[in-house]
Design a protein around this motif. Sequence first.
Motif, PDB file in Angstrom:
ATOM      1  N   THR A  51     -35.190   8.851  -3.060  1.00  0.00           N
ATOM      2  CA  THR A  51     -34.834   8.491  -4.017  1.00  0.00           C
ATOM      3  C   THR A  51     -35.782   8.047  -5.283  1.00  0.00           C
ATOM      4  O   THR A  51     -37.203   7.493  -4.533  1.00  0.00           O
ATOM      5  N   PRO A  52     -35.625   7.301  -5.925  1.00  0.00           N
ATOM      6  CA  PRO A  52     -35.917   6.647  -7.222  1.00  0.00           C
ATOM      7  C   PRO A  52     -36.693   4.528  -6.041  1.00  0.00           C
ATOM      8  O   PRO A  52     -35.544   4.828  -5.923  1.00  0.00           O
ATOM      9  N   ARG A  81     -36.527  -0.242  -9.694  1.00  0.00           N
ATOM     10  CA  ARG A  81     -34.503  -0.439 -10.148  1.00  0.00           C
ATOM     11  C   ARG A  81     -34.484  -1.370 -10.921  1.00  0.00           C
ATOM     12  O   ARG A  81     -35.731  -2.245 -11.218  1.00  0.00           O
ATOM     13  N   ARG A 117     -31.053   3.404 -14.709  1.00  0.00           N
ATOM     14  CA  ARG A 117     -31.654   4.573 -14.527  1.00  0.00           C
ATOM     15  C   ARG A 117     -32.937   5.729 -15.714  1.00  0.00           C
ATOM     16  O   ARG A 117     -32.215   5.820 -16.337  1.00  0.00           O
ATOM     17  N   PHE A 118     -34.268   5.584 -14.412  1.00  0.00           N
ATOM     18  CA  PHE A 118     -35.115   6.304 -15.536  1.00  0.00           C
ATOM     19  C   PHE A 118     -34.626   8.086 -14.491  1.00  0.00           C
ATOM     20  O   PHE A 118     -33.941   7.986 -13.966  1.00  0.00           O
ATOM     21  N   VAL A 119     -35.505   9.015 -14.777  1.00  0.00           N
ATOM     22  CA  VAL A 119     -35.307  10.215 -14.114  1.00  0.00           C
ATOM     23  C   VAL A 119     -35.978  10.051 -12.976  1.00  0.00           C
ATOM     24  O   VAL A 119     -36.957   9.982 -12.910  1.00  0.00           O
ATOM     25  N   ASN A 120     -34.938  10.915 -11.893  1.00  0.00           N
ATOM     26  CA  ASN A 120     -35.637  11.219 -10.026  1.00  0.00           C
ATOM     27  C   ASN A 120     -35.353  12.816 -10.200  1.00  0.00           C
ATOM     28  O   ASN A 120     -34.344  13.011 -10.481  1.00  0.00           O
ATOM     29  N   TYR A 164     -20.769  -0.718 -10.212  1.00  0.00           N
ATOM     30  CA  TYR A 164     -21.746   0.337 -10.475  1.00  0.00           C
ATOM     31  C   TYR A 164     -21.445   1.070 -11.509  1.00  0.00           C
ATOM     32  O   TYR A 164     -21.991   2.667 -12.070  1.00  0.00           O
ATOM     33  N   VAL A 180     -23.966   1.807 -14.676  1.00  0.00           N
ATOM     34  CA  VAL A 180     -25.322   2.565 -14.667  1.00  0.00           C
ATOM     35  C   VAL A 180     -24.534   3.422 -13.921  1.00  0.00           C
ATOM     36  O   VAL A 180     -25.578   4.411 -13.963  1.00  0.00           O
ATOM     37  N   LEU A 181     -23.350   4.102 -13.095  1.00  0.00           N
ATOM     38  CA  LEU A 181     -23.480   6.052 -13.399  1.00  0.00           C
ATOM     39  C   LEU A 181     -23.234   6.204 -14.116  1.00  0.00           C
ATOM     40  O   LEU A 181     -23.383   7.633 -13.940  1.00  0.00           O
ATOM     41  N   THR A 183     -27.102   6.752 -16.208  1.00  0.00           N
ATOM     42  CA  THR A 183     -27.144   8.363 -15.119  1.00  0.00           C
ATOM     43  C   THR A 183     -26.947   9.152 -15.513  1.00  0.00           C
ATOM     44  O   THR A 183     -27.857  10.091 -14.888  1.00  0.00           O
TER      45      THR A 183
END
Lengths: 621, 469
Positions: free
Chosen positions: B171-172, B177, B181-184, B220, B223-224, B227
């Motif tokens: 998990t990132p 944080r 979000r960036f790519v994980n 959320y 950000v959901l 992402t």
Amino acid sequence: MYSTVSSRAAVAVLASFVGASLALAQTPAEVTGLRISEAENLTWNSTINAQDYNIYRGLLDQLIAGTPPRCHANEIAVTQFVSPDDPPVGSAYVYLVTAEGATGLEGTPGTSSAASTRALLGRCDPVERTQLLNRVTYGFSEYAKSRYDALGWNAFIDEQLAPASIDESSNTDLTTRRAPLIPPENTNELVGLAIVNGTYARRQLEQVVTIFWVNHFNTNYNDIRGYFNRPDFTDAVTNQLTAETQYRETEQFRSLAFTGTFREIVEASAKSPAMILYLDNDENVVGKPNENYARELLELHTMGVDNGYTQLDIEELARALTGWNVCKKTDANKGDPLAACISRVLEGTTAGTYVSNFRIAQHDHGQKILFQGTPHQVTLPSTQSNQSAGVNDLQSALDAIAGHPSTRQFIAQKLLQWFVQELPSASQVAAVEAVWLAQAGDLREVLRAVLLRPELRNPDAFRQKVRTPLEQVLAAFRATRGKTNGFTTVRAYLQRMQQLPHQNPVPTGYSELGADWIDTNNTLERQNFGMDVTALTGTNFGTDLTGLMSANGLTTASTPESIVDFWSDVLFGGALTPADRQEAIDYLKTNDSGVLDPVLTNARLREVVGFMLGYPIYQEQ
Amino acid sequence: MRHTQSCDHSRRSFLHGAGVTLAGVGLSSLLPSPLIQHVMAGTDANGKRLLFIFQRGACDALNTVIPHGDSDYSSTNRPTLYITPAQALNLNDFASLHPALTDIKSAYDAGDLAVIHRVGYPSQSRSHFDSQRIWENGTGVASVFEGWLYRYVAENAVAAGDLPVVTAQATPPLLLRGKERFVNVANPDDFDYVHQPPKRDKYEAAWRRRFGSFIGLEQYRPVLSQTGVKLIDTLGEYRTWDQANWNPKDPNSGHSLFPVSDATNPVDPAGPNGKKFATTSYPFFKSVKLCALSLLESDAVNNNSTRIAGTELNGWDTHDNQGTLTGEHPELLTWLGYAMKSLRVVLSGAAVDPRNYGSIWNDTVVVTMTEFGRTTVENGSLGTDHAEGCVVFAMGGSVNGGVYNCDASAWPHGVMLEVGGRYLSHRTDYRSIFWELLRDHMGANPSTLEKVFPGYTALGLAAGELGLT
């Protein structure tokens, strides 16, 4: 029906005018921070056939952007309501009220100036039901819905708090799929049990709370396995013994969660072979203390980090916990930590169970003092002259820790975080602590206090948490007449989503904070899971969407709108914005290439459900 | 730009070399600093890259970079864990590397590796979880859930591409944080949709169309949505990397630099199953490989522009049976060492690789972190418990290689038991290392640094730690 828009928009114009009219040497900046500081007092006319009223509220700017008002207060019995808070700076609230009849039938929100029915972000009743099912169970299922509709909010919670009262013998989905997994012979079966129970059990809260305690007292299969990995055991025996230790503690938690106290459940964990091995308490011996378990017992299991203990307490506690390890004992001896172990060379051929064991000679018999210099100071007297009494140090230490106010505060906070909201207020925590004190740490009553918090039912709390991966896949199975044997495909998804029960490497357990679960990997896997499970119809991994739809009168001949609305109700309690709804309708109306194709197929019916399972709102609960 | 400085300069000796006053902080980025060769701030910073590896669980610093010059490192304090000077790799006649780190010795000898001992922060937490959070949030308190590296990226908009940051872990990290979000990538081999085009295109287009605006009252929802769009933006680029078929090799040994499978795991008759590494190492090497690839693919031609990549290696919490020359801790060191050596080969363009990526070695710093060190005295379980000062490695073509904080001047006898009679005290705040890295390598300006490490510059701590006074 009566609807009102607050007068804030008009006030905004007025204030802007005042700002602009100050014609001084320099043109003033834009007026900011404008809002009405008084709560709005709403009244409306009494309505024929109304038993009570539902209040919906939206933000003006969001309404313009396409998000309609959502349930704000449910079942208000009078024709008056005081909205409790102010809108965000620079915005205004929009209110809308509907009437509800004695049978629960809700009146119209009226028509807009464009002559269409005013949109709502879900009706209060189904939205509220969705909230309860998401938090108290693993989400909507046909059975859970029927019980909720029959019982209502409080009685549904009461029923779930009495799991023995819920009949599972007739629940053949559960019993047939669970039978091959009991007792689990390896970790995959243990994980499978969590998936099968979570999907099919009617005793949903029992399963949710069991996983809460499993997560709270985290142990990791991969760490424990080393103990059972012996040259004279086959891999199958090693796997079976490891899974069995975790299974036994899981079932102890399941039972104590509804019949025991916190003091009892923490002792069950402390004496669980799985925990003793996982946090190295078997290595913690007189003169050579190992602090691992003592530290995590205070930090993670009871009091919370730096919440009323010191490094000295960790060291004193580690000494008090010396002498414990794990060995195999005959069934006659297994309840007695002082009884003899089966000798190592005979373990493979002698019947018995791996249990906790106390070695008098490895215990530090000196005096220990916990919480020294505080009102909670406890002295564990020296046992040098009566060494078999050293076994009681664990009891005395747990008495002191479980009775410490930090412990009830920390556990109350953690339960509230799991069920109600991520950051519970101090007053919520205090209310649960009060029940803890009054009920002597009775876990069922503490849980009842948590579930009956008004904050759980406050629409402001709805969809403000994120489903964990386990919650996401279980909810998807439950809503779609899902089929799982607990293994096929689903375990690989959970592994890639980073949440296999019983296999978390870090002792914190899995996070309950949404931010920890949002990333490109989890989003991808959740979307793929939705598409995958809805595309398949097999009995080990798949869904029966067409069966569920036809039971509700929906077929490929139905309108796309009616199909999407049905799934919107099932998955989201109807809380889709008009645009989100329309996107699903368009998805359903088009073929794989995105070209309009009005002839619906069952495959496309299934696929649109997969698409909707990938919506951001489906990650929320 | 290989760099050849003597390997024995400590933080203190560097302090003198810099000779900048606190009042000159605004100008300090124009001057050389101890760890990093200077970069003109704000110029050419775009090409600079950072790759981090977080050693979660708290690596035992004293058996990683061994202070043989201090008699408290002894067989009395460590009856089974003691490593003799003859068994270890001498660095500066005071500090030695654990022999399992033999793979990074060549980077040290070339002046590309800085070994920084005694790193920590004031009022150290000995909780894994709080201390990791403090290392990652950059504030000194555990209650902040936003990463300092996130703040750096957010402040700088590191690059205009889709992929400024790539992490490859379960998990990132909290380190990254923030509001977005960036790519994980947790599973590099499975990082794609189950459907193929055209169905996949239909899905992506519908999702992007619907959730491209990140609004919602639910906390959320934005950000959901963000992402999911980030995911779709990323996948097209990610597919072109074809990471599964990238297998660069060491020019000397011919071994795969990233052992991600039995086929790429070097043969070693003495190793597990006749191979050099246990199969449990594959996910780690897979992650390191993806980090390296993302930085190599970051060029002007592609629109990904990855500047920051990172991963983690778990398992350092060695309370029992830590292992001395072999066992848990040494095995993890061999993984870390091999990964660092591989990164040096592949990022300097020296790998045998048909793709022929050029060198980005002078533009890249590889840095490790871990939440704290472990007790000076071995516990009763052949292991060590939670303590304080730890070791950070920083490696790259622009790093001033050498040993920091582990020589006679920086390591007086007594520091190994200085805190509470049990723990190695810290001498350098972790923030000063990253403060310097961001300033002198990445080219961050003072106002950015103040936002990344709030209050740190203002308090003069950064200046003091760096020796700018």
